[in-house]
Design an enzyme around this catalytic site. Sequence first.
Site, short mmCIF file in Angstrom:
data_model
loop_
_atom_site.label_atom_id
_atom_site.label_comp_id
_atom_site.label_asym_id
_atom_site.label_seq_id
_atom_site.Cartn_x
_atom_site.Cartn_y
_atom_site.Cartn_z
N ASP A 84 -35.61 -60.97 23.73
CA ASP A 84 -35.05 -61.70 22.39
C ASP A 84 -34.44 -60.58 21.67
O ASP A 84 -34.90 -59.69 21.25
CB ASP A 84 -36.19 -62.42 21.77
N GLU A 126 -30.16 -66.47 22.10
CA GLU A 126 -30.06 -64.97 22.24
C GLU A 126 -31.52 -64.65 23.30
O GLU A 126 -31.57 -63.22 23.21
CB GLU A 126 -30.34 -64.64 20.80
#
Length: 375
Positions: free
Chosen positions: A244, A288
């Site tokens: 992440d 993301e």
Amino acid sequence: MGSYHEQLQIHALNDLTNRAKSGIMTYMFVWLLIAFSYDTLTLHPTFFLINSLCLAVICIARVGHYIAMRKVTDRSIHFYYQWLVIAILAASAHWGGMTAWIIHDPSLANLQMLAMLTLPAFGLGGACTLSISSEIRILYPTLMFVPCLCVLIYQGGTDNLLIAALMTFSMLYIFSSSRSSHNDYWEAITNHMVAEERAELMEKLSTTDPLTQLKNRMYFDNEYAREWKRSSRLKSALSVIMVDLDHFKKINDNHGHMFGDECLRQVSATISNEVMRPSDCVARYGGEEFVILLPNTDETGAAIIAERILKAVRHIKLKASGEPVSLTCSIGGATVVPNFREDKAELIRRADTALYHAKNSGRNRYISERLAASA
């Protein structure tokens, strides 16, 4: 894989080779049938030996080409194509020359009827069947008919000139028919190749994330299910890493979504460079977040890859409005030896939990499921 043109040429060469298979032994068989039926070995030994030797050489060349075709590559297409065309045209030239010999030599008059019957059959069948090749389409009937036409015109006489005229019309008809076959084949094969390319492109688009060009979540889910079953059978370790990008919302807010998209592209390329095995799978999991599937990889191996990714992401150099922007990521990982009776979704949940601990522990780090459980 070669270029579109090379693929087309290989496909056509394979088709031409398969279509020409029946002709490898046909000429020899028909010749021996005619020769032994009329005892040419005894009555005309020179004629028999010369023609038998020519056909044997052609047959060997054709068989050799058929065997050698197993080794064809993009670079050798032209060589194998020329080999086959020359061998086929040699057979045509021989049969035309032999028939002309029979017509010219009165001592072979008993063979004329059979020779004249086989000539148009071979000419039409060969030119149309092998019309894939432009050279064969034109030269095959030409080499077969022209020697006979020359002999018939040279000898003269009403019957010979009539036969020569009929041969000429037959040759023109063969040219016309083979041209249609040639055009139909190349139109069909071109349409087939285009359809295959479009199908391949559609499949790629359906499994590729358009922004990062990584595999998408749908592809990952299918690959994960397949690897879970395979690893269950082999009793081998399977690892999943969740990545992440840290503070991505702040990056978007401060520098805009265009810059945020560029960050995602840079990070995805960086991760791909660090995960190099063909069996591994890197996918964009959402927003993301990225996910990495690592078959045959234990906890130690997953940790090594995760640390490499952490280091590589830190070294990404980007600028927004002339100011440098640093990137970091948080990574969580989990490893298991799959079992058919277990829920495969559990491994993903454990990797996601480890990622949650990595973010809550200060980000910019890797935490494995084992460390997360003991925390």
